[in-house]
Write a protein that holds these residues in place. Structure first.
Motif, mmCIF file in Angstrom:
data_model
loop_
_atom_site.group_PDB
_atom_site.id
_atom_site.type_symbol
_atom_site.label_atom_id
_atom_site.label_comp_id
_atom_site.label_asym_id
_atom_site.label_seq_id
_atom_site.Cartn_x
_atom_site.Cartn_y
_atom_site.Cartn_z
ATOM 1 N N UNK A 166 6.455 -2.304 17.915
ATOM 2 C CA UNK A 166 6.434 -1.181 18.859
ATOM 3 C C UNK A 166 7.391 -1.496 19.999
ATOM 4 N N UNK A 167 8.509 -0.784 20.070
ATOM 5 C CA UNK A 167 9.456 -1.024 21.168
ATOM 6 C C UNK A 167 8.894 -0.492 22.483
ATOM 7 N N UNK A 168 9.310 -1.124 23.572
ATOM 8 C CA UNK A 168 8.907 -0.660 24.901
ATOM 9 C C UNK A 168 9.997 -1.028 25.901
ATOM 10 N N UNK A 169 9.943 -0.387 27.057
ATOM 11 C CA UNK A 169 10.881 -0.736 28.129
ATOM 12 C C UNK A 169 10.120 -1.065 29.416
ATOM 13 N N UNK A 170 8.959 -1.674 29.255
ATOM 14 C CA UNK A 170 8.100 -2.001 30.393
ATOM 15 C C UNK A 170 8.373 -3.385 30.975
ATOM 16 N N UNK A 171 9.003 -4.239 30.205
ATOM 17 C CA UNK A 171 9.085 -5.644 30.576
ATOM 18 C C UNK A 171 7.881 -6.368 29.987
ATOM 19 N N UNK A 172 8.034 -7.639 29.756
ATOM 20 C CA UNK A 172 6.994 -8.416 29.080
ATOM 21 C C UNK A 172 5.689 -8.483 29.866
ATOM 22 N N UNK A 173 5.767 -8.705 31.170
ATOM 23 C CA UNK A 173 4.557 -8.853 31.978
ATOM 24 C C UNK A 173 3.733 -7.565 32.005
ATOM 25 N N UNK A 174 4.382 -6.421 32.194
ATOM 26 C CA UNK A 174 3.662 -5.148 32.240
ATOM 27 C C UNK A 174 3.095 -4.784 30.875
ATOM 28 N N UNK A 175 3.844 -5.045 29.822
ATOM 29 C CA UNK A 175 3.341 -4.764 28.472
ATOM 30 C C UNK A 175 2.087 -5.602 28.203
ATOM 31 N N UNK A 176 2.118 -6.872 28.587
ATOM 32 C CA UNK A 176 0.948 -7.724 28.369
ATOM 33 C C UNK A 176 -0.226 -7.244 29.213
ATOM 34 N N UNK A 177 0.017 -6.860 30.451
ATOM 35 C CA UNK A 177 -1.068 -6.375 31.316
ATOM 36 C C UNK A 177 -1.752 -5.171 30.670
#
Length: 104
Positions: free
Chosen positions: A9-20
């Motif tokens: 699943x692609x995202x453009x949130x950045x790793x920290x925000x995606x993990x949160x």
């Protein structure tokens, strides 16, 4: 043994925000799944990887979620009976993952 089910699943949130968001989402999923009779046997983060195991109706599923800077990768080892529904499971996982990782 069936091949593992993999959803990227692609995202453009950045790793920290995606993990949160995934941390929050897994807590919500835990409550929802419990009401549905699905037991979470394992749920633990190690860095940016979530290892999980769930069971229901005598079927056990194990998998991982890896959070990267531009995508999240779900890999699930399905038992033979559930592997018959892999395509449907993949569509649901992709849809729910995209909802969770869409910018708000």
């Amino acid at each position: 043994m069936p091949k593992p089910l993999i959803v990227d699943i692609p995202h453009d949130l950045g790793q920290a925000e995606a993990k949160r968001r995934l941390v929050e989402g897994t807590e919500q999923a835990r409550a929802m799944l419990h009401k549905s009779g699905i037991t979470i046997d394992q749920l633990g983060w190690s860095g940016d990887r979530l290892d999980f195991g769930v069971s229901a109706v005598a079927q056990k599923v194990a998998g991982t979620i890896d959070v990267g800077p531009e995508s999240v990768r779900l890999e699930v080892k399905l038992p033979f009976l559930l592997a018959l529904f892999a395509e449907k499971i993949q569509k649901v996982a992709s849809k729910e993952g995209n909802l969770l990782l869409t910018k708000k």
